[in-house]
Design an enzyme around this catalytic site. Sequence first.
Site, PDB file in Angstrom:
ATOM      1  N   LYS A  83       0.868  -1.184   0.000  1.00 26.07           N
ATOM      2  CA  LYS A  83       0.000   0.000   0.000  1.00 26.07           C
ATOM      3  C   LYS A  83       0.902   1.231   0.000  1.00 26.07           C
ATOM      4  CE  LYS A  83      -3.811   1.599   3.022  1.00 26.07           C
ATOM      5  NZ  LYS A  83      -4.621   1.223   4.207  1.00 26.07           N
ATOM      6  N   SER A 159      -9.287   0.857   3.208  1.00 22.44           N
ATOM      7  CA  SER A 159      -8.540   1.716   2.324  1.00 22.44           C
ATOM      8  C   SER A 159      -7.412   0.976   1.572  1.00 22.44           C
ATOM      9  CB  SER A 159      -7.923   2.868   3.115  1.00 22.44           C
ATOM     10  OG  SER A 159      -7.041   2.395   4.104  1.00 22.44           O
ATOM     11  N   SER A 183      -9.379  -1.661   7.425  1.00 18.11           N
ATOM     12  CA  SER A 183      -8.866  -1.393   6.081  1.00 18.11           C
ATOM     13  C   SER A 183      -8.067  -2.518   5.447  1.00 18.11           C
ATOM     14  CB  SER A 183      -8.029  -0.110   6.075  1.00 18.11           C
ATOM     15  OG  SER A 183      -8.863   1.019   6.116  1.00 18.11           O
TER      16      SER A 183
END
Lengths: 473, 62
Positions: A83, A159, A183
Amino acid sequence: MTTEVPGAPATAADIAAAVASHKVSAAAVVKAALGRIGMRNPAFNAFVTMTAERALARAWEIDNEIARGVTPGPLAGVPFAVKNLYDVAGLPTLAGSRINASARPASADAVVVRRLEEAGAILVGTTGMGEYAYDFTGKNSHYGPTRNPHDTERLTGGSSGGSAAAVAGGLVPLALGSDTNGSIRVPASLCGVFGLKPTFGRLPRRGTFPFVASLDHVGPFARTARDLALTYDAMQGFDADDPACVDRAVEPATPSLNRGLGGLRLAVASGDFVAGGTAESGEALARAAAVLGITLRVEIPEAARARAAASVITAAEGGALHFERLRARAAEFDPNTRDRFFAGALTPAAWVNRAQRFRQRYRRQIAKLFESVDIILAPTTPVSAPRLDQASVLSAGIDVPVGRVLGLYAQPLSFIGLPVASVPIAGFDMPIGIQVIGRPWEEASVIAVAAELERRGVAAAPVAGSGTTFWSQ
Amino acid sequence: MSGFDSDDAVAQLGMAVGLPIPPEYREGVRQNLQLIARMAELVGEAPLDDAEDEPATAFVPR
């Protein structure tokens, strides 16, 4: 293991075994992964930045070491993604924002990135995410939404949407995300992959862009329980420079993968905790419970209050973190996060303090629940992936904005730092996961139950578009 | 529970803490503050013990 490794999206364990036994070179594996990403990423928008040159250089190093007789690490030659809130030396740490694009490049890799590379894994790029991690959808107005590989007109969840999509789409076998309120688990559920949020304080966060220091966790995505365990084990170890990291011995999960359920008392969450879900989330939980023969039901109390307290802390700490950026560069925020960060920055301290005190009380309440059980199963998300243009979801008869409903079952558990794996349940048109929840520091049991669900055929994470669908498992 | 019932209140609060809220964001900020206030109210209804329920934030000297 077949000779198809360079072209096929093999598991991390298979790749590492093939590389270690000279069946394939790390360079060939990396080139194949870069090729797959080049072909398939435009449809998924999972990757934002590639690190191809670095990846190939590292692959050649590993191949040279193996040629010299050096025993490679347990993840030798395995391509992985992170990420884009993880520091990668030489790149600005975007954290899904446009603002950070002008930041100074990171001078070193994040601690867990370094540990994975020490185990032989090879970073091939960074993935998209909701801005500054304040997101459950995977949408991002700067870089576009990450798209669900099982249906690119649907959300990945967020996310950590790009990392989940990269694994679900077979671009890489492993990826890292972060989980503050869900997330990792939410996109794992929507994209149909395994995701692990370890115990709060287990894995070091140093070198990751923060969101809510009180609640931030890092963790992996994978397509098998074994790969999840291998990755998690390679990242363990104390780091004194992360104030939240707890000084504990490494407790590997891999040796417990085949332990089965022996001695574990399992229960299924019931009552108010599981309210608000669709039939499919209930069905996913029921299938997992049935295959494991679980009859015990437990009520996880006060979930709504736990969600509320986590949300107050999140808003306030997130708002405080971005205070100066809000003052100086408000127009450059994603409209999806800006107003929430502003509101968080104005949250009275007494509310936050009260929420942190409730967290202490809630920890004790749930610890009591775990006196009579070892593992609790619960849904991960109340729905499978909504459409990208969908504004709301019907939850308990009420239209709820998509961004608020996806974390319904995930948020109360990260609030008190429990280890949780999201496990993809087979047999649905679109993927959906369940949570395997353990006591603090008992990740090994959590992953063992995930492995057992996989062994008994109820859990699977087929690569999207591979011809192996969820419904045909 | 809260007084976040107008854009003016949001603007004043922002000014008071040194974070001016541009007019075009005030309605969105107000709605989000109302939401936070409702959640804080729910948390506030939980009984807490002054001694046992210390905030779950900890600082460990190293």
